[in-house]
Scaffold this motif. Structure first.
Motif, PDB file in Angstrom:
ATOM      1  N   ILE A   8      10.034  18.058  59.741  1.00 17.05           N
ATOM      2  CA  ILE A   8       9.250  18.655  58.302  1.00 17.05           C
ATOM      3  C   ILE A   8       7.772  18.592  58.461  1.00 17.05           C
ATOM      4  O   ILE A   8       7.159  18.213  57.938  1.00 17.05           O
ATOM      5  CB  ILE A   8      10.068  17.941  57.463  1.00 17.05           C
ATOM      6  CG1 ILE A   8      12.064  17.905  58.194  1.00 17.05           C
ATOM      7  CG2 ILE A   8      10.326  19.100  56.060  1.00 17.05           C
ATOM      8  CD1 ILE A   8      12.664  17.043  56.836  1.00 17.05           C
ATOM      9  N   LEU A   9       7.647  19.375  57.991  1.00 16.37           N
ATOM     10  CA  LEU A   9       5.875  20.101  57.572  1.00 16.37           C
ATOM     11  C   LEU A   9       6.118  20.817  56.227  1.00 16.37           C
ATOM     12  O   LEU A   9       6.402  22.446  56.151  1.00 16.37           O
ATOM     13  CB  LEU A   9       5.684  21.190  58.666  1.00 16.37           C
ATOM     14  CG  LEU A   9       5.157  20.905  60.192  1.00 16.37           C
ATOM     15  CD1 LEU A   9       4.852  22.007  61.589  1.00 16.37           C
ATOM     16  CD2 LEU A   9       4.883  19.289  60.295  1.00 16.37           C
ATOM     17  N   ASP A  10       5.676  20.206  55.628  1.00  8.54           N
ATOM     18  CA  ASP A  10       5.659  21.096  53.968  1.00  8.54           C
ATOM     19  C   ASP A  10       4.756  21.498  53.658  1.00  8.54           C
ATOM     20  O   ASP A  10       3.570  21.026  53.403  1.00  8.54           O
ATOM     21  CB  ASP A  10       6.205  19.098  53.456  1.00  8.54           C
ATOM     22  CG  ASP A  10       6.366  19.957  51.536  1.00  8.54           C
ATOM     23  OD1 ASP A  10       6.415  21.868  51.488  1.00  8.54           O
ATOM     24  OD2 ASP A  10       7.096  19.310  51.099  1.00  8.54           O
ATOM     25  N   HIS A  18       3.744  15.482  55.021  1.00 15.91           N
ATOM     26  CA  HIS A  18       3.876  15.766  52.953  1.00 15.91           C
ATOM     27  C   HIS A  18       3.440  16.492  52.860  1.00 15.91           C
ATOM     28  O   HIS A  18       2.072  16.204  53.542  1.00 15.91           O
ATOM     29  CB  HIS A  18       4.240  14.114  52.027  1.00 15.91           C
ATOM     30  CG  HIS A  18       5.267  13.328  53.110  1.00 15.91           C
ATOM     31  ND1 HIS A  18       5.729  13.243  52.084  1.00 15.91           N
ATOM     32  CD2 HIS A  18       5.564  12.447  53.905  1.00 15.91           C
ATOM     33  CE1 HIS A  18       7.988  12.351  52.660  1.00 15.91           C
ATOM     34  NE2 HIS A  18       6.366  11.869  53.282  1.00 15.91           N
ATOM     35  N   GLN A  19       3.483  16.959  51.758  1.00 22.48           N
ATOM     36  CA  GLN A  19       2.785  18.433  50.985  1.00 22.48           C
ATOM     37  C   GLN A  19       1.685  17.366  50.383  1.00 22.48           C
ATOM     38  O   GLN A  19       0.217  18.130  50.600  1.00 22.48           O
ATOM     39  CB  GLN A  19       3.459  19.070  49.555  1.00 22.48           C
ATOM     40  CG  GLN A  19       2.965  19.653  49.272  1.00 22.48           C
ATOM     41  CD  GLN A  19       3.557  20.680  47.748  1.00 22.48           C
ATOM     42  OE1 GLN A  19       4.718  19.968  48.386  1.00 22.48           O
ATOM     43  NE2 GLN A  19       2.949  21.258  47.317  1.00 22.48           N
ATOM     44  N   THR A  38      11.839  18.973  46.665  1.00 21.15           N
ATOM     45  CA  THR A  38      12.613  18.046  46.426  1.00 21.15           C
ATOM     46  C   THR A  38      13.751  17.859  47.564  1.00 21.15           C
ATOM     47  O   THR A  38      14.064  16.113  48.538  1.00 21.15           O
ATOM     48  CB  THR A  38      13.112  18.179  45.492  1.00 21.15           C
ATOM     49  OG1 THR A  38      12.362  18.695  44.467  1.00 21.15           O
ATOM     50  CG2 THR A  38      14.561  17.648  45.335  1.00 21.15           C
ATOM     51  N   LEU A  39      14.037  19.318  48.887  1.00 28.81           N
ATOM     52  CA  LEU A  39      15.092  18.965  49.861  1.00 28.81           C
ATOM     53  C   LEU A  39      14.485  18.267  50.815  1.00 28.81           C
ATOM     54  O   LEU A  39      15.115  17.434  51.250  1.00 28.81           O
ATOM     55  CB  LEU A  39      15.281  20.890  49.822  1.00 28.81           C
ATOM     56  CG  LEU A  39      16.045  20.588  51.194  1.00 28.81           C
ATOM     57  CD1 LEU A  39      18.057  19.854  50.969  1.00 28.81           C
ATOM     58  CD2 LEU A  39      16.729  21.935  51.762  1.00 28.81           C
ATOM     59  N   MET A  40      13.196  18.417  51.027  1.00 27.09           N
ATOM     60  CA  MET A  40      12.695  17.620  52.504  1.00 27.09           C
ATOM     61  C   MET A  40      12.465  16.532  51.815  1.00 27.09           C
ATOM     62  O   MET A  40      13.109  15.504  52.987  1.00 27.09           O
ATOM     63  CB  MET A  40      11.335  17.959  52.521  1.00 27.09           C
ATOM     64  CG  MET A  40      11.120  19.342  53.056  1.00 27.09           C
ATOM     65  SD  MET A  40      12.890  20.172  54.153  1.00 27.09           S
ATOM     66  CE  MET A  40      12.739  21.752  53.852  1.00 27.09           C
ATOM     67  N   LYS A  41      12.686  16.158  50.913  1.00 26.86           N
ATOM     68  CA  LYS A  41      12.395  14.369  50.683  1.00 26.86           C
ATOM     69  C   LYS A  41      13.407  13.786  50.503  1.00 26.86           C
ATOM     70  O   LYS A  41      13.913  12.461  51.007  1.00 26.86           O
ATOM     71  CB  LYS A  41      11.694  14.088  49.462  1.00 26.86           C
ATOM     72  CG  LYS A  41      10.972  14.046  49.695  1.00 26.86           C
ATOM     73  CD  LYS A  41       9.993  14.400  47.864  1.00 26.86           C
ATOM     74  CE  LYS A  41       8.493  14.145  48.159  1.00 26.86           C
ATOM     75  NZ  LYS A  41       7.976  14.896  46.236  1.00 26.86           N
ATOM     76  N   ILE A  42      14.595  15.143  50.175  1.00 28.08           N
ATOM     77  CA  ILE A  42      16.634  14.355  50.803  1.00 28.08           C
ATOM     78  C   ILE A  42      17.091  13.892  51.912  1.00 28.08           C
ATOM     79  O   ILE A  42      17.035  13.185  52.496  1.00 28.08           O
ATOM     80  CB  ILE A  42      16.952  14.960  49.964  1.00 28.08           C
ATOM     81  CG1 ILE A  42      17.128  14.673  48.687  1.00 28.08           C
ATOM     82  CG2 ILE A  42      18.514  15.135  50.724  1.00 28.08           C
ATOM     83  CD1 ILE A  42      17.796  15.998  47.516  1.00 28.08           C
ATOM     84  N   ILE A 101       5.477   3.318  52.308  1.00 30.17           N
ATOM     85  CA  ILE A 101       7.351   3.623  51.977  1.00 30.17           C
ATOM     86  C   ILE A 101       7.193   5.003  52.922  1.00 30.17           C
ATOM     87  O   ILE A 101       8.486   5.215  53.297  1.00 30.17           O
ATOM     88  CB  ILE A 101       7.243   3.974  50.697  1.00 30.17           C
ATOM     89  CG1 ILE A 101       7.631   2.983  49.476  1.00 30.17           C
ATOM     90  CG2 ILE A 101       8.904   4.748  50.579  1.00 30.17           C
ATOM     91  CD1 ILE A 101       7.779   3.262  48.326  1.00 30.17           C
ATOM     92  N   ALA A 102       6.753   5.597  52.754  1.00 29.55           N
ATOM     93  CA  ALA A 102       6.965   6.830  53.440  1.00 29.55           C
ATOM     94  C   ALA A 102       7.382   6.775  54.997  1.00 29.55           C
ATOM     95  O   ALA A 102       7.384   7.162  55.533  1.00 29.55           O
ATOM     96  CB  ALA A 102       5.969   8.047  53.338  1.00 29.55           C
TER      97      ALA A 102
END
Ligand SMILES: Nc1ncnc2c1ncn2[C@@H]1O[C@H](COP(=O)(O)OP(=O)(O)OP(=O)(O)O)[C@@H](O)[C@H]1O
Ligand SMILES: [Mg+2]
Lengths: 505, 305
Positions: A163-165, A85-86, A45-49, B185-186
């Motif tokens: 950012i690497l989730d 993204h994860q 969630t933090l990363m998506k923010i 979107i991403a």
């Protein structure tokens, strides 16, 4: 001192769920910053923010000391922020190149310059030894390679903050060390990396700084040198965590699964197994290990009936199941934890309750004549949630709102509680936090004690070695070695996985 | 043999296929943007009507064609707003547009012409013969001699759509949106904007296809004159695998089946049997291809933001 990226007091609530509740993150320039925390702690969630997909309810973000509002991923790109993204955000039917350039297509005179783009993709791929073919269709690639497409995507956008989730969740140890080499190169280039993982040894290997998150709050911010794995685990979970598994003695029973001279192809058509034979007894864990893409998919799909074998026999409790449908095979007591939870494990748009029911909807306890007995189902799902410690907003929340690890636990719960005869567990702990790994391993060991035959396919060599009673190493669709795990050294297994083992013909 | 493959038959096949492939292109723009467009039928009908009325008033067939396109755009905008902004089910929105247009055109005819069935004769787009090209053996006679300009523009549109879809930003983004909008979107794509653009373009093309019916082959608007061609365009699009050239080929197949039907009617085969041919062909074809075609994965789904 200003930071490459700084977040202060980030709050994000989803209804009653406090996904982020006052989070701080300080990313120093040209360093790797690990973010760790349990499933559902609020890392993604933090990363998506930070990447502009979600807007925080409150809090401030600074890039290079400047306050910014990241209203969309587009803005993030302009600020030099890229994210892997994860869960993959790839478009399956498009090529590697098309996926990479999507959103930032190089054009000449209004037309996409595919030649240039392909050349760039090939260059990045070669530079970091990613072995990707720019024209390959993404959905035909194994998970490990799809991950690399995501990485090229970020590199292509020239991101300074990456950012690497959970990038290593789907990778083999060898692929992981390749990725670490890439990350080090990126940092040497002056880029800054946020790295999320559940594997603490990785944190100790690659990170400079570490932020620990629990229940949406930062509970620790320390440098690598000041940290130990044990301490990190305690910060994350709030208690001490056991790292080793104790396996009780079980005398193996009758043969449950017998695979005889099996030859089959994977649904995607890029993997096959050839003349594979083995059998698994009740109360036995049979581990299959190998570099991703060496026939594991084909084996998984043949045993579950997703793909009809071209040759050979598969027997369950002495009955031939080779030509049977997946539903028939499941009805005979085969449970399946698939490798790709979002594609084959769950229907992401379905509520949790329906996902927990999937595959069991025909059972009489869940039926009320032709209708589903909602009350029984809900009671049942509530039990799953409790027994397997699944963190979820509500029974009616769609599966995609669960954090990755909780999705995995939901599948596990659904597949394990009906006492299968054979459990096919593929990458069962992928993307799962340490406390849950502990729980999942325990659950597998307990199932074994109850006489379930378990076919465990995993890229985690440690997992295979510590859980399995017998192992098989696959290379290029064939079994390169089979036997008691104690009869091999780790080096021997490594060699067999690489195709250089002595058993290979 | 010549009964099944004469130049006349092929010419008639192309004439019948023209609105189908243009309609299919309309479908492609919408569905590749992730929006189901059942409304093609109604959009075509509206376009046919708008084209005829404006052609009649202005005395200029081409201004009529322009008006048909504008009418289609209005329908497209309506479909986009209802299904994207109001997040109504896209199929329901489409069905509503179809019913609305069927009724509205009849109502307006009554008001404008005092006749519910048919409009007065309007100027139509005249056929042309392209010099030099019509001298090419066989091909010249089939597509460059005495041919509607709308057919020629339609052929050009197939090429243009192909280029847009496979060689431009817009096209790549459309293909991504219809398969995995979250990925788009991403990647920083403005999904909503492109969906509007796609559906509106779809409307424009459907309107254009409609103009061929009222002021291309004919010179009047008659009530419900599309007679299922919008739906058939959708079948053509599916048969053509959501691809421009595929759709062209598919439309020619359907066109041929219908042209054959017409020529067989003169041939004293029972008409009830002959009239079945195009529909029967549709069913057979769909039965054979549908297992193999895979629609864009995310078309018709609401995207949450
Ligand atoms: N779109 C959403 N709607 C509702 N709740 C959500 C949504 N996204 C996340 N959540 C909830 O917010 C919490 C934090 O989720 P998040 O995905 O950030 O966890 P995480 O730390 O990344 O976990 P994991 O390690 O399992 O990936 C979880 O309880 C999750 O269920
Ligand atoms: Mg996560």
């Amino acid at each position: 001192m200003n930071f490459a990226l700084e977040a202060r007091g980030i709050k994000k609530y989803f209804g009653p769920v406090k996904a982020n509740d006052d989070l701080d993150l300080r990313l120093q320039r040209a360093t790797v910053h690990a973010v760790v925390g349990e499933n559902g702690a609020g890392k993604s969630t933090l990363m998506k923010i930070l990447y502009g997909i979600y807007q925080p309810d409150s809090g401030e973000i600074f890039v290079n000391g400047e306050p910014v509002t990241i209203g969309s991923p587009d803005v993030a790109h302009r600020l030099g922020i890229g994210m892997v993204h994860q869960h993959f955000t790839l478009v399956g039917p498009l090529s590697v190149t098309e996926n990479v350039i999507l959103g930032v297509e190089p054009c000449t005179r209004g037309l996409i310059d595919y030649k240039f783009a392909e050349q760039q993709v090939r260059e990045v791929s070669n530079r970091y030894n990613l072995t990707l073919e720019p024209t390959d269709i993404v959905e035909s690639l194994p998970v490990g390679l799809q991950q690399r497409v995501e990485i090229i995507k970020v590199l292509f956008r020239e991101a300074r903050i990456i950012i690497l989730d959970e990038p290593t969740a789907a990778l083999t140890p060898a692929e992981t060390s390749d990725l670490f080499r890439i990350i080090r190169d990126l940092v040497a280039d002056g880029r800054s990396v946020v790295f999320i993982t559940h594997k603490l040894n990785e944190v100790m290997e690659i990170a400079d700084d570490i932020t620990v998150i629990r229940d949406g709050r930062s509970v620790g911010s320390l440098t690598k040198d000041a940290a130990t794995e044990k301490e990190l685990a305690r910060l994350m979970v709030g208690r001490d965590v056991m790292f080793s598994i104790s396996k009780p003695e079980v005398t193996a029973g009758e043969v449950v699964l017998n695979v005889d001279n099996l030859t089959s192809e994977s649904v995607s058509g890029d993997q096959r197994i050839e003349n594979v034979s083995f059998s698994i007894r009740a109360g036995e864990i049979f581990g299959v290990v190998g570099v991703a893409g060496n026939g594991q998919d084909a084996l998984e799909e043949a045993v579950t009936g997703l793909r009809r074998a071209t040759q050979g026999r598969i027997e369950l409790m002495g009955k031939d199941i080779t030509g049977l449908s997946t539903a028939q095979i499941r009805a005979m007591g085969v449970a399946h934890i698939p490798a790709n939870r979002t594609a084959t494990g769950l229907v992401m748009d379905f509520p949790l309750s329906d996902n927990g029911l999937l595959g069991h909807q025909y059972r009489s306890i869940f039926r009320n004549g032709p209708f589903i007995n909602r009350k029984a189902v809900n009671e049942w799902i509530n039990r799953l949630i409790k027994d397997f410690n699944i963190k979820a907003p509500s029974l009616n929340a769609p599966a995609f709102t669960l954090s990755g690890g909780n999705q995995q636990k939901l599948i596990l719960a659904r597949e394990m509680v009906h006492e299968p005869r054979l459990l096919l567990a593929v990458q069962p702990t992928r993307g799962v936090d340490i406390a849950s790994i502990e729980m999942i391993h325990k659950a597998l060991i307990e199932a074994r004690s109850r006489g379930v035959a378990i076919l465990l396919i995993s890229n985690e060599l440690d997992e295979i070695l510590s859980l399995s009673d017998r192992i098989a190493v696959v290379y290029s669709g064939r079994i390169a070695g089979i036997g008691d795990p104690a009869s091999f050294t780790v080096e021997e297994i490594g060699l067999m996985m690489a195709g250089a083992g002595k058993e290979v013909v | 043999m010549s009964r099944f493959l004469s130049i006349e038959l092929i010419r008639s096949c192309i004439r019948i296929a023209t609105p189908l492939w243009i309609g299919a292109l309309a479908g492609i723009f919408s569905e590749r943007s992730g929006v189901v467009n059942i409304a093609l039928e109604g959009m075509m009908l509206a376009g046919a009507f708008g084209g005829a009325v404006v052609s009649l008033c202005s005395g200029q067939a081409w201004i009529g064609v322009l008006a048909a396109i504008m009418t289609g755009i209005a329908c497209g905008l309506f479909h986009a707003v209802v299904s994207l902004r109001c997040r109504t089910n896209q199929v329901i929105s489409g069905v509503a547009i179809n019913m609305l247009m069927s009724g509205l055109t009849i109502f307006l005819m009554q008001i404008l012409f005092g006749n519910k069935a048919q409009s007065p004769t309007a100027p139509r787009v005249l056929e042309v013969t392209i010099p030099w090209f019509d001298k090419i053996p066989i091909i010249g006679r089939i597509i460059f001699e005495d041919v509607s300009p709308i057919t020629l523009i339609g052929l050009l549109l197939v090429v243009v759509t192909h280029i847009i879809l496979y060689y431009t930003r817009w096209g790549l983004r459309m293909r991504a949106i219809s398969e995995n909008p979250q990925a788009a979107i991403a990647a920083g794509v403005h999904v909503h904007k492109l969906q509007y653009l796609g559906v509106i373009t779809s409307g424009a093309l459907a309107g254009f296809a409609g103009s061929f019916l009222s002021i291309g082959v004919l010179d009047v608007f008659t009530k419900n004159m599309t007679a299922g061609r919008g739906f058939m365009s959708l079948a053509v699009m599916i048969f053509g695998r959501w691809k421009p050239f595929g759709s062209l080929a598919a439309s020619l197949f359907f066109g041929y089946a219908m042209a054959l039907q017409i020529s067989l009617q003169e041939w004293q085969v029972p008409p009830q049997f002959v009239e079945m041919i195009p529909y029967f062909a549709t069913l057979v074809v769909l039965a054979f291809v549908s297992g193999k075609v895979r629609p864009p994965a995310a078309t018709g789904k609401l995207i949450d933001r």
